[in-house]
Every structure is written in C-alpha cells, then in structure tokens.
Design a protein around this motif. Structure first.
Motif, mmCIF file in Angstrom:
data_model
loop_
_atom_site.group_PDB
_atom_site.id
_atom_site.type_symbol
_atom_site.label_atom_id
_atom_site.label_comp_id
_atom_site.label_asym_id
_atom_site.label_seq_id
_atom_site.Cartn_x
_atom_site.Cartn_y
_atom_site.Cartn_z
ATOM 1 N N TYR A 54 35.843 43.649 43.457
ATOM 2 C CA TYR A 54 35.629 42.311 42.908
ATOM 3 C C TYR A 54 34.343 42.252 42.097
ATOM 4 C CZ TYR A 54 34.656 37.313 42.709
ATOM 5 O OH TYR A 54 34.363 36.052 42.265
ATOM 6 N N ALA A 81 40.967 36.215 40.474
ATOM 7 C CA ALA A 81 40.283 36.898 41.571
ATOM 8 C C ALA A 81 41.208 37.021 42.776
ATOM 9 C CB ALA A 81 39.008 36.147 41.956
ATOM 10 N N ILE A 108 42.262 40.458 44.567
ATOM 11 C CA ILE A 108 42.080 40.658 46.008
ATOM 12 C C ILE A 108 43.382 41.121 46.660
ATOM 13 C CG2 ILE A 108 41.678 39.429 48.172
ATOM 14 C CD1 ILE A 108 39.587 37.758 46.698
#
Length: 262
Positions: free
Chosen positions: A72, A182, A186
C-alpha cells in the motif's frame, strides 16, 4: 463504463453476469461439498486440532498484514509520482516496472534464496514478506496509477496555490480520494499473500514460522492422502479472504469501476 437504464436491460445483464460466474463457482461448490464428505464436521475438527494450527494462522496474518502495508505505501507513492509528478523519463520507469510482471516466482527462487541466505534473512518473516511485496507492487501500481490519473488536476493546482507541497498534496488529497482503489489493492494483495505456498515452503524452515497454507501437508503422507481433510483445510483457509472481501466489497467495486481498468 457503460450504464444500462432500462429494467429489461438490467435483467439481461444480471442473467449474463450470473451465467459467466457459474464456472468460477463450480470449483468452490465442489471444494465445500468435499470438505463435508465422509466424517462431515469432524474433518474441520481434525484440521483445527493440527499441532500448531493457531500459530500457523497467526503467522499468515502477520505476513499478510506486513505485505499489505508495504504494498500500500509503495504503491500509493509510486502511483502518485507516475500520474501527477513531472519526473524525467517517467514513462520509461513505469514500463520498466511493468516488465516485472513477466517474472514468475519459480524463476526468482534461486536468486532470492541466495540473497536471503547472504543477508541473514532465511527462516524469518522477511524472507517471505519482501519478495511477496515486490511481486505485488507492479500490478498494484498499474491499477492505482490510472485511478490517480483520473483525479482532477485542478485539485492539486488549488492545493499548490494554498501553499501545499507535493507531500501535503499526497497526504491530504491522494490518500483520502483513493480509498476505493486502495480497497482493491488490499484485496488483491491479501489473496496473493495469504494463499502463497511456495515462498513459505522454501524460505521458512522452523515449524513455529510455518503458514496456514502448509496445513494440508499434515494429511498427505507416503501411505495416506485424506482429501476430505485437505479440502476442509482449504475452506478454513479461505474464510478470512471471504470476510475481507465482503467487508470491502463496495469500495472494491467502486475502485475498479471508477478508473482502475480503462
């Protein structure tokens, strides 16, 4: 992305999507049915009673969490740089990064093993975490760069006029606005890190460092091969991924549909 406004069109689209999903659901149905075959719930009880099962589960959680954090952080900074910053030879660096997608894990085993041994990382979490994170970054950057590129340039220009530098623009604009993509990063990273079998098998020698993907080995031997318990361990292993996807499903779908794939 196209949009269908009529009700019959939506019904046809839903039917078509359902038909396309059926081939992917078939292996899952077979896996679950096989896990309950024979002794039924006793198969799951046998998996949970494997010596060190709880420790294996924690090891997988630690490795997956660290990989997700690294991917990330690196992905968001790289995507911001490739999409919004004026960097010399930016496209060249981007395509060199994408070239890493052509490198399979098996080809990298020998140099990674030699590197981990020389650096003293063999039989540690880092011997698995660093290669996994490095292999996930190129695809994650490919997804995120398109999303960041779709953000209006006027937002960043207004931030500069207010005295914000690139760092503050990244913290206060990019990170909040990229939560949908995001979530997709993930999920993809979690699946890759949680399901990885090759790296833990090669780089983790100590029993207390083994991951949950190695649990099926306890039911395979020279004179035994209990497929029902192997499938039960696969079902248990998949539960955290299913929970994570259901928790982030809305953001995941928004991320992919709002510019991640163009």
């Amino acid at each position: 992305m196209f949009e269908i406004r009529t009700r019959p069109g939506r019904v046809l689209l839903q039917i078509a999507a359902t038909i396309l999903v059926i081939p992917y659901l078939f292996p899952l149905v077979v896996m679950v049915r096989g896990a309950f075959a024979g002794e039924g719930l006793e198969n799951f009880a046998a998996v949970l009673q494997v010596p060190g099962f709880g420790r294996f589960f924690v090891n997988s959680m630690v490795i997956a969490a660290v990989v997700i954090a690294l991917v990330y952080a690196v992905t968001m900074m790289a995507a911001f740089g490739f999409a919004k910053l004026h960097i010399r030879f930016r496209e060249v660096w981007f395509w060199l990064l994408l070239a890493c997608l052509t490198l399979p894990e098996v080809v990298l085993l020998a140099p990674l093993f030699a590197t981990a041994t020389r650096l003293g990382l063999y039989d540690t979490y880092w011997a698995v975490v660093l290669p996994l994170a490095a292999l996930q970054v190129p695809f994650a950057v490919l997804l995120t760069r398109n999303f960041v590129k779709s953000l209006p340039d006027e937002l960043f220009e207004a931030a500069r006029l207010d005295g914000a530098n690139s760092y503050r623009g990244f913290i206060h604009l990019v990170l909040p606005l990229t939560r949908p993509i995001a979530a997709a990063v993930i999920i993809f990273t979690l699946v890759a890190a949680w399901n990885n079998y090759l790296f833990p098998l090669v780089f983790l020698q100590s029993a207390e460092l083994q991951t949950i993907t190695l649990v099926p080995q306890f039911f395979v031997g020279q004179f035994s091969n209990d497929q029902t318990k192997i499938l039960a361990s696969a079902v248990i292993t998949a539960i955290p991924e299913v929970i994570a996807y259901l928790s982030l499903q809305r953001l995941f779908e928004r991320g992919l549909s709002a510019g991640a794939i163009k």
